[in-house]
Design a protein around this motif. Structure first.
Motif, PDB file in Angstrom:
ATOM      1  N   UNK A 138       0.819  -1.206   0.000  1.00 38.94           N
ATOM      2  CA  UNK A 138       0.000   0.000   0.000  1.00 38.94           C
ATOM      3  C   UNK A 138       0.859   1.266   0.000  1.00 38.94           C
ATOM      4  N   UNK A 139       2.053   1.178   0.562  1.00 37.76           N
ATOM      5  CA  UNK A 139       2.931   2.337   0.684  1.00 37.76           C
ATOM      6  C   UNK A 139       4.008   2.337  -0.404  1.00 37.76           C
ATOM      7  N   UNK A 140       4.472   1.151  -0.767  1.00 35.97           N
ATOM      8  CA  UNK A 140       5.510   1.069  -1.784  1.00 35.97           C
ATOM      9  C   UNK A 140       5.761  -0.360  -2.210  1.00 35.97           C
ATOM     10  N   UNK A 141       6.100  -0.525  -3.483  1.00 37.25           N
ATOM     11  CA  UNK A 141       6.339  -1.851  -4.050  1.00 37.25           C
ATOM     12  C   UNK A 141       7.363  -1.678  -5.172  1.00 37.25           C
ATOM     13  N   UNK A 142       8.334  -2.570  -5.322  1.00 37.83           N
ATOM     14  CA  UNK A 142       9.377  -2.376  -6.331  1.00 37.83           C
ATOM     15  C   UNK A 142       8.840  -2.243  -7.755  1.00 37.83           C
ATOM     16  N   UNK A 143       7.827  -3.000  -8.108  1.00 37.15           N
ATOM     17  CA  UNK A 143       7.268  -2.899  -9.457  1.00 37.15           C
ATOM     18  C   UNK A 143       6.613  -1.546  -9.667  1.00 37.15           C
ATOM     19  N   UNK A 144       5.892  -1.081  -8.655  1.00 31.63           N
ATOM     20  CA  UNK A 144       5.247   0.229  -8.728  1.00 31.63           C
ATOM     21  C   UNK A 144       6.298   1.331  -8.741  1.00 31.63           C
ATOM     22  N   UNK A 145       7.319   1.186  -7.915  1.00 30.55           N
ATOM     23  CA  UNK A 145       8.389   2.197  -7.859  1.00 30.55           C
ATOM     24  C   UNK A 145       9.071   2.358  -9.207  1.00 30.55           C
ATOM     25  N   UNK A 146       9.314   1.251  -9.894  1.00 26.42           N
ATOM     26  CA  UNK A 146       9.956   1.308 -11.210  1.00 26.42           C
ATOM     27  C   UNK A 146       9.091   2.100 -12.193  1.00 26.42           C
ATOM     28  N   UNK A 147       7.777   1.864 -12.145  1.00 29.84           N
ATOM     29  CA  UNK A 147       6.866   2.604 -13.014  1.00 29.84           C
ATOM     30  C   UNK A 147       6.866   4.086 -12.661  1.00 29.84           C
ATOM     31  N   UNK A 148       6.839   4.402 -11.367  1.00 30.94           N
ATOM     32  CA  UNK A 148       6.855   5.801 -10.932  1.00 30.94           C
ATOM     33  C   UNK A 148       8.115   6.506 -11.397  1.00 30.94           C
ATOM     34  N   UNK A 149       9.255   5.851 -11.284  1.00 30.56           N
ATOM     35  CA  UNK A 149      10.512   6.464 -11.704  1.00 30.56           C
ATOM     36  C   UNK A 149      10.515   6.750 -13.201  1.00 30.56           C
ATOM     37  N   UNK A 150       9.941   5.852 -13.977  1.00 35.79           N
ATOM     38  CA  UNK A 150       9.895   6.057 -15.422  1.00 35.79           C
ATOM     39  C   UNK A 150       8.960   7.220 -15.779  1.00 35.79           C
ATOM     40  N   UNK A 151       7.851   7.341 -15.056  1.00 35.16           N
ATOM     41  CA  UNK A 151       6.937   8.453 -15.298  1.00 35.16           C
ATOM     42  C   UNK A 151       7.582   9.787 -14.918  1.00 35.16           C
ATOM     43  N   UNK A 152       8.305   9.809 -13.802  1.00 30.90           N
ATOM     44  CA  UNK A 152       8.999  11.036 -13.394  1.00 30.90           C
ATOM     45  C   UNK A 152      10.031  11.441 -14.443  1.00 30.90           C
ATOM     46  N   UNK A 153      10.754  10.466 -14.972  1.00 29.14           N
ATOM     47  CA  UNK A 153      11.748  10.755 -15.998  1.00 29.14           C
ATOM     48  C   UNK A 153      11.089  11.287 -17.268  1.00 29.14           C
ATOM     49  N   UNK A 154       9.977  10.698 -17.629  1.00 23.96           N
ATOM     50  CA  UNK A 154       9.298  11.078 -18.862  1.00 23.96           C
ATOM     51  C   UNK A 154       8.786  12.506 -18.804  1.00 23.96           C
ATOM     52  N   UNK A 155       8.312  12.941 -17.623  1.00 22.81           N
ATOM     53  CA  UNK A 155       7.802  14.305 -17.460  1.00 22.81           C
ATOM     54  C   UNK A 155       8.864  15.271 -16.934  1.00 22.81           C
ATOM     55  N   UNK A 156      10.094  14.792 -16.717  1.00 26.03           N
ATOM     56  CA  UNK A 156      11.173  15.618 -16.170  1.00 26.03           C
ATOM     57  C   UNK A 156      10.809  16.134 -14.769  1.00 26.03           C
ATOM     58  N   UNK A 157      10.188  15.281 -13.963  1.00 27.47           N
ATOM     59  CA  UNK A 157       9.855  15.661 -12.596  1.00 27.47           C
ATOM     60  C   UNK A 157      10.847  15.081 -11.610  1.00 27.47           C
ATOM     61  N   UNK A 158      10.766  15.536 -10.353  1.00 30.87           N
ATOM     62  CA  UNK A 158      11.677  15.013  -9.332  1.00 30.87           C
ATOM     63  C   UNK A 158      11.161  13.710  -8.734  1.00 30.87           C
ATOM     64  N   UNK A 159       9.862  13.462  -8.897  1.00 32.15           N
ATOM     65  CA  UNK A 159       9.292  12.239  -8.349  1.00 32.15           C
ATOM     66  C   UNK A 159       7.861  12.069  -8.808  1.00 32.15           C
ATOM     67  N   UNK A 160       7.356  10.847  -8.668  1.00 36.31           N
ATOM     68  CA  UNK A 160       5.980  10.541  -9.052  1.00 36.31           C
ATOM     69  C   UNK A 160       5.389   9.577  -8.040  1.00 36.31           C
ATOM     70  N   UNK A 161       4.073   9.653  -7.883  1.00 32.98           N
ATOM     71  CA  UNK A 161       3.344   8.725  -7.021  1.00 32.98           C
ATOM     72  C   UNK A 161       2.189   8.166  -7.843  1.00 32.98           C
ATOM     73  N   UNK A 162       2.085   6.843  -7.895  1.00 28.72           N
ATOM     74  CA  UNK A 162       1.053   6.173  -8.686  1.00 28.72           C
ATOM     75  C   UNK A 162      -0.119   5.767  -7.800  1.00 28.72           C
ATOM     76  N   UNK A 163      -1.301   5.748  -8.396  1.00 33.20           N
ATOM     77  CA  UNK A 163      -2.532   5.441  -7.676  1.00 33.20           C
ATOM     78  C   UNK A 163      -3.361   4.428  -8.469  1.00 33.20           C
ATOM     79  N   UNK A 164      -4.432   3.981  -7.857  1.00 29.73           N
ATOM     80  CA  UNK A 164      -5.258   2.937  -8.452  1.00 29.73           C
ATOM     81  C   UNK A 164      -6.043   3.417  -9.669  1.00 29.73           C
ATOM     82  N   UNK A 165      -6.188   4.727  -9.852  1.00 28.81           N
ATOM     83  CA  UNK A 165      -6.879   5.276 -11.012  1.00 28.81           C
ATOM     84  C   UNK A 165      -6.501   6.742 -11.154  1.00 28.81           C
ATOM     85  N   UNK A 166      -6.842   7.325 -12.300  1.00 26.14           N
ATOM     86  CA  UNK A 166      -6.603   8.749 -12.480  1.00 26.14           C
ATOM     87  C   UNK A 166      -7.421   9.579 -11.512  1.00 26.14           C
ATOM     88  N   UNK A 167      -8.663   9.187 -11.269  1.00 26.00           N
ATOM     89  CA  UNK A 167      -9.500   9.915 -10.314  1.00 26.00           C
ATOM     90  C   UNK A 167      -8.965   9.788  -8.895  1.00 26.00           C
TER      91      UNK A 167
END
Length: 411
Positions: free
Chosen positions: A55-84
């Motif tokens: 619920x707080x962190x998972x390696x598979x989720x973290x890898x996706x978050x890091x790729x999203x942060x890189x893609x948007x040139x952000x310092x970090x990203x947090x993923x959720x169960x949906x866009x809403x």
């Protein structure tokens, strides 16, 4: 790195350290053991890196978050169960009773519904017909804490002049500028590079690409300075500096609300995003060709697509977007009955409420996505009874045009 290289290599090397796998494996587990009680305590107290509970962190989720942060040139990203869930979590993290939001009238119907729900908690939303400095100036007050808009509106398809609005809001100060970059994607515009504070993605759409995983992501630029008089909810998190928001989202909102992304969905998104650049190139090209063809068909009352010279947002789109105008178009058929008839006659376009699939998708927004949205809000969003929305896929263009031609001709 250019876009397609960044999609594969920026802040990401798969599971190179452990197994050599090119994608981070699916860590399908709810909790993670630790060798010592002291070690687990250190993770919970944020004194050591590691994983304790998905619920707080998972390696598979973290890898996706890091790729999203890189893609948007952000310092970090947090993923959720949906866009809403992502947008809701952001509002819960930063807003307090008495705060106000300003949003563009053409934002996604689900977002309009959420902002209406926030009224019960004393958080008011004011809408502008277009997110421009002139219109924002009329409604922004000393209570305004967030401006929320979309780079390409869904389904209005209005295009945001991102640099201009960003400059205006920076001069105002203490207003978080949040942009939904779902339809443009970072392939067409890096939202944070052009001045947004936060980029939102319903990654169920183009990031995923195959309609097989619901998810949402917030990417933080790290540039917003949290004035705790204006944002008292951030008081305890300001010590984290540029990471204040991502820290609160992960350690407080995800911890308490539990709207976490499943590891399997994170894996599917990571897999899908590797072809995002190629898909967007094809889908944008197809959308422009289909829009031009629809403009010439008898029985089509109007076609809306930012790539058309007839679009009121064509000039802004040509200046702000890079390499395409998006892959969504809308068409008006004259009546609701005619819109339904065309949808029912299409052979290749799937009647579905999603967008961003490799397949072409079509929907009647007024009877589905906007079914529970008040009529005046629908009018402001450009959602009429005769409107259909088309999410253009990667099919051969000749087949798509022929399919729409036969559907429009059918009686």
């Amino acid at each position: 790195m250019k876009t397609n290289t960044r999609l594969l290599h920026d802040r990401f090397d798969g599971d190179k350290k452990n197994t050599g796998a090119t994608l981070t494996p699916i860590y399908q587990t709810s909790a993670f053991g630790n060798a010592t009680a002291e070690g687990l305590e250190a993770i919970f107290r944020n004194k050591a890196a590691g994983y304790a509970y998905t619920r707080i962190g998972n390696p598979t989720v973290s890898a996706f978050e890091q790729r999203m942060a890189a893609l948007e040139h952000g310092i970090g990203a947090v993923a959720f169960s949906s866009g809403m869930a992502a947008i809701t979590s952001l509002c819960l993290a930063i807003l307090s009773t008495g705060d106000e939001i300003v949003a563009s009238a053409g934002v996604f119907g689900g977002t309009i519904g959420l902002f209406a729900d926030l009224q019960a908690f004393g958080i008011t939303t004011h809408y502008v017909d277009a997110c421009t400095p002139e219109q924002l100036e009329r409604v922004i007050t000393e209570k305004t804490r967030m401006v929320f808009t979309e780079i390409i509106g869904n389904p209005r398809l209005d295009v945001l002049d991102l640099p201009e609005v960003s400059r205006y809001l920076k001069e105002k100060g203490n207003i978080l500028f949040v942009v939904d970059n779902t339809l443009a994607t970072p392939v067409l515009v890096q939202a944070l590079e052009q001045g947004a504070d936060i980029a939102v993605h319903s990654s169920s759409k183009y990031i995923n690409g195959s309609s097989n995983a619901i998810s949402g992501v917030l990417v933080d630029s790290g540039n917003f300075r949290w004035d705790t008089e204006a944002f008292p909810a951030m008081q305890d998190w300001k010590k984290f500096g540029p990471y204040a928001l991502t820290a609160k989202l992960r350690q407080k909102v995800l911890m308490d609300m539990g709207a976490c992304l499943a590891p399997m969905n994170a894996f599917l998104n990571s897999l899908g995003m590797e072809t995002l650049g190629l898909r967007m190139e094809r889908q944008c090209s197809n959308a422009l060709s289909l829009a031009k063809a629809l403009e010439q068909m008898d029985g089509i009352a109007a076609v809306n697509y930012p790539g058309l010279d007839s679009s009121p947002w064509h000039e802004t789109a040509s200046r702000v977007l890079n390499g395409g105008y998006g892959a969504i178009l809308t068409a008006r058929l004259g009546t609701r009955e005619r819109a339904f008839q065309v949808i029912n006659k299409l052979r290749y376009a799937v009647n579905i409420t999603n967008v961003g699939d490799v397949r072409t998708l079509v929907v009647h927004p007024r009877s589905t996505i906007y079914a529970h949205i008040p009529a005046d809000a629908c009018e402001h969003a450009g959602v009429t009874e005769d409107l259909i929305r088309v999410s253009v896929g990667i099919e051969d263009m000749e087949d798509l045009i022929e399919d729409f031609e036969q559907a429009v001709r059918a009686k």
